[in-house]
Design a protein around this motif. Structure first.
Motif, mmCIF file in Angstrom:
data_model
loop_
_atom_site.group_PDB
_atom_site.id
_atom_site.type_symbol
_atom_site.label_atom_id
_atom_site.label_comp_id
_atom_site.label_asym_id
_atom_site.label_seq_id
_atom_site.Cartn_x
_atom_site.Cartn_y
_atom_site.Cartn_z
ATOM 1 N N GLY A 28 0.807 -1.211 0.000
ATOM 2 C CA GLY A 28 0.000 0.000 0.000
ATOM 3 C C GLY A 28 0.841 1.262 0.000
ATOM 4 N N SER A 29 2.009 1.198 0.581
ATOM 5 C CA SER A 29 2.921 2.353 0.624
ATOM 6 C C SER A 29 3.690 2.503 -0.675
ATOM 7 N N ILE A 30 4.123 1.382 -1.230
ATOM 8 C CA ILE A 30 4.954 1.425 -2.430
ATOM 9 C C ILE A 30 4.175 1.932 -3.638
ATOM 10 N N ALA A 31 2.914 1.523 -3.769
ATOM 11 C CA ALA A 31 2.151 1.803 -4.988
ATOM 12 C C ALA A 31 2.227 3.264 -5.430
ATOM 13 N N PRO A 32 1.725 4.224 -4.620
ATOM 14 C CA PRO A 32 1.763 5.617 -5.098
ATOM 15 C C PRO A 32 3.174 6.162 -5.221
ATOM 16 N N ALA A 33 4.078 5.736 -4.330
ATOM 17 C CA ALA A 33 5.458 6.214 -4.401
ATOM 18 C C ALA A 33 6.142 5.724 -5.669
ATOM 19 N N ALA A 34 5.927 4.458 -6.013
ATOM 20 C CA ALA A 34 6.548 3.896 -7.212
ATOM 21 C C ALA A 34 5.976 4.522 -8.473
ATOM 22 N N TYR A 35 4.647 4.696 -8.523
ATOM 23 C CA TYR A 35 4.031 5.314 -9.694
ATOM 24 C C TYR A 35 4.531 6.751 -9.879
ATOM 25 N N THR A 36 4.638 7.480 -8.761
ATOM 26 C CA THR A 36 5.144 8.857 -8.844
ATOM 27 C C THR A 36 6.594 8.869 -9.290
ATOM 28 N N TYR A 37 7.378 7.974 -8.733
ATOM 29 C CA TYR A 37 8.808 7.897 -9.057
ATOM 30 C C TYR A 37 9.008 7.592 -10.544
ATOM 31 N N VAL A 38 8.214 6.669 -11.069
ATOM 32 C CA VAL A 38 8.311 6.326 -12.490
ATOM 33 C C VAL A 38 8.000 7.540 -13.352
ATOM 34 N N ALA A 39 7.035 8.344 -12.907
ATOM 35 C CA ALA A 39 6.643 9.529 -13.673
ATOM 36 C C ALA A 39 7.700 10.627 -13.623
ATOM 37 N N GLU A 40 8.646 10.515 -12.697
ATOM 38 C CA GLU A 40 9.629 11.579 -12.499
ATOM 39 C C GLU A 40 11.029 11.255 -13.007
ATOM 40 N N ILE A 41 11.411 9.994 -13.017
ATOM 41 C CA ILE A 41 12.812 9.671 -13.289
ATOM 42 C C ILE A 41 13.164 9.665 -14.770
ATOM 43 N N PHE A 42 12.150 9.672 -15.645
ATOM 44 C CA PHE A 42 12.412 9.721 -17.081
ATOM 45 C C PHE A 42 12.081 11.112 -17.614
ATOM 46 N N PRO A 43 12.942 11.673 -18.447
ATOM 47 C CA PRO A 43 12.626 12.983 -19.035
ATOM 48 C C PRO A 43 11.410 12.889 -19.943
ATOM 49 N N THR A 44 10.793 14.035 -20.194
ATOM 50 C CA THR A 44 9.539 14.079 -20.960
ATOM 51 C C THR A 44 9.646 13.361 -22.302
ATOM 52 N N ARG A 45 10.776 13.521 -22.975
ATOM 53 C CA ARG A 45 10.901 12.980 -24.336
ATOM 54 C C ARG A 45 10.833 11.456 -24.385
ATOM 55 N N VAL A 46 11.121 10.763 -23.271
ATOM 56 C CA VAL A 46 11.078 9.292 -23.257
ATOM 57 C C VAL A 46 10.216 8.775 -22.110
ATOM 58 N N ARG A 47 9.427 9.647 -21.495
ATOM 59 C CA ARG A 47 8.674 9.237 -20.301
ATOM 60 C C ARG A 47 7.664 8.136 -20.625
ATOM 61 N N GLY A 48 6.935 8.278 -21.709
ATOM 62 C CA GLY A 48 5.950 7.253 -22.062
ATOM 63 C C GLY A 48 6.598 5.914 -22.313
ATOM 64 N N THR A 49 7.692 5.901 -23.058
ATOM 65 C CA THR A 49 8.385 4.650 -23.372
ATOM 66 C C THR A 49 8.982 4.028 -22.122
ATOM 67 N N GLY A 50 9.729 4.815 -21.350
ATOM 68 C CA GLY A 50 10.392 4.285 -20.163
ATOM 69 C C GLY A 50 9.419 3.804 -19.112
ATOM 70 N N ALA A 51 8.427 4.633 -18.781
ATOM 71 C CA ALA A 51 7.465 4.263 -17.745
ATOM 72 C C ALA A 51 6.633 3.055 -18.164
#
Length: 462
Positions: free
Chosen positions: A379-402
């Motif tokens: 329950g703790s990891i879910a929102p943190a992991a989803y947020t982290y995935v949305a942040e660690i990739f730059p915009t130009r590759v965010r869709g592909t990486g995430a």
């Protein structure tokens, strides 16, 4: 920047402004109410199928006159579809825009769900579940990525956590409501439950120039500064915060002037840093899905396999669900105050310790602690992991990486194949067991009524 009145609009005299800077200055999400509703509904969709399939599986086996084992390919190829669709749709979202990616994923999920609902045998269901999986693979990653791009950085984690909490509660309610539906129509109910995924087609009208608009951050990176400026000004008005004066021009960040023109895939894999991030977050999500779907879904069976009496196993499972909701509420207040990586690390440790205590067979007290740790950790990891995935990739590759990370991470649900919802596959053969015939087919409807709930030998689970 502190607002004198959260309900008043005022301008902030700055010489130039970037789209990212304007979004980050907003006090809240600047999207319409219909857009927020659509995003929550889409997040529910991302959780729905993984939650409903285990519940519908006994009805599915009975309705198709087959076995849970025979449907293993349908479950497995559905997850393979997650990985394939994640890359394809994520690539389209990076290359042609977030709206294109969202339209594509909702359409594929809707068509795949409709076809699955009218499947006539296990092979046809396998093909249709693969199609649905191709759409499902990108849902959560695209939605969380989109929310991350439209939300002020200081409120990004809390926004995703709130949407995750609401979606989780909705899925729990739907799951509980599915029980009487299955009891009322044991042979047909799975078609209704699986077919509800087609409601994703109703989300398509929300993707327009007023509600789920194109991401301004993506537009800026694809020579759409003028359109991005217009969208941001509307978002500022909705957010009721600081307005960028009409006389203040929006400019491209300097980093964009130096950006290359590689394809998203080539851009992602040409950077060792981004590849490293992709590998690490994929492993984290894999472990998360193992705990959340592969173990939590069948926690009752694991507890019984560890020697816990059926009634007590149900009580422990119910309490663990409360721990999961408590974690989802708790994380809202801390996610933007603590490093995402620290939350993920602590949650991962809780999952590992929880699994060990659940399967160790050292008593109900240890099992209770383990189940709560497992649920609180996931329950703790879910929102943190989803947020982290949305942040660690730059915009130009965010869709592909995430999408790649989440798509391949979903392969952690493979324990579903080893611990299906049909408890007979975990029990030893005994004389007179109903539906026990040599070819594995038989009457499965008794499973829907909860009959034959004896404890499971531990050796059948480990």
């Amino acid at each position: 920047m502190t607002l004198e009145n959260s309900e008043s609009l005022r301008t902030d005299p700055v010489e130039t402004q970037t789209v990212e800077g304007a979004i980050d200055r907003m006090p809240r999400l600047g999207l319409s109410k219909l857009a927020v509703f659509g995003l929550v509904a889409a997040f529910c969709l991302g959780l729905y199928e993984s939650a409903i399939v285990p519940i519908a599986l006994p009805s599915m086996t009975a309705g198709l006159s087959t076995t849970a084992t025979a449907l293993a390919w349908a479950i497995s190829l559905n997850l393979v579809g997650f990985a394939i669709g994640a890359y394809v749709i994520g690539y389209f979202a990076d290359r042609f825009g977030r709206q294109v990616g969202l339209r594509l994923t909702f359409t594929v999920v809707g068509v795949g769900s409709l076809l699955s609902a009218v499947a006539w045998d296990a092979p046809s269901l396998t093909v249709f579940r693969f199609i649905a999986g191709c759409g499902m693979g990108a849902v959560l990653s695209l939605i969380t990525g989109y929310i991350g791009e439209m939300t002020p950085s200081a409120r990004r984690g809390a926004t995703i956590a709130k949407i995750s909490l609401v979606s989780t509660v909705v899925i729990v309610i739907i799951s509980l409501a599915a029980v009487p539906v299955i009891a009322a129509a044991p042979l047909l109910s799975w078609r209704i439950l699986i077919g509800l995924g087609a409601l994703s087609l109703l989300l398509l009208p929300f993707i327009n120039n007023r509600d789920i608009v194109e991401s301004p951050r993506w537009l800026v990176e694809h020579s759409g500064l003028e359109r991005a400026t217009a969208i941001v000004r509307k978002m500022e008005s909705r957010a009721r915060g600081v307005l960028t004066p009409d006389t203040t021009p929006f400019v491209e960040p300097e980093r964009l002037l130096k950006a290359g023109t590689q394809t998203p895939f080539a851009d992602l894999f040409s950077s060792r840093i981004l590849v490293g991030r992709l590998i690490i977050i994929t492993l984290v999500l894999f472990l998360f899905y193992v705990g959340f779907f592969g173990i939590s879904t069948y926690l009752v069976l694991f507890l019984q396999g560890a020697g816990i009496a059926p009634a007590e196993a149900l009580s422990i499972t119910a309490i663990s669900r409360v721990a999961s909701l408590a974690a989802a509420v708790f994380i809202i207040f801390v996610i933007d105050r603590i490093e995402r990586k620290l939350i993920i690390a602590i949650g991962t440790v809780m999952i590992i310790v929880g699994v060990i205590l659940v399967v160790a067979g050292i008593g109900s007290a240890a099992a209770m602690v383990g189940a709560c740790l497992l649920s609180f950790g996931t329950g703790s990891i879910a929102p943190a992991a989803y947020t982290y995935v949305a942040e660690i990739f730059p915009t130009r590759v965010r869709g592909t990486g995430a999408s790649l990370a989440d798509g391949f991470g979903h392969l952690g649900e493979q324990p579903l194949l080893h611990h299906p919802a049909d408890p007979r596959s975990l029990r030893p053969h005994r004389r007179g067991y109903r539906g026990d015939d040599r070819d594995g087919a038989g009457d499965h409807t008794h499973l829907l009524r909860g009959e034959d709930e004896q404890a499971l030998p531990r050796r059948d689970l480990l």
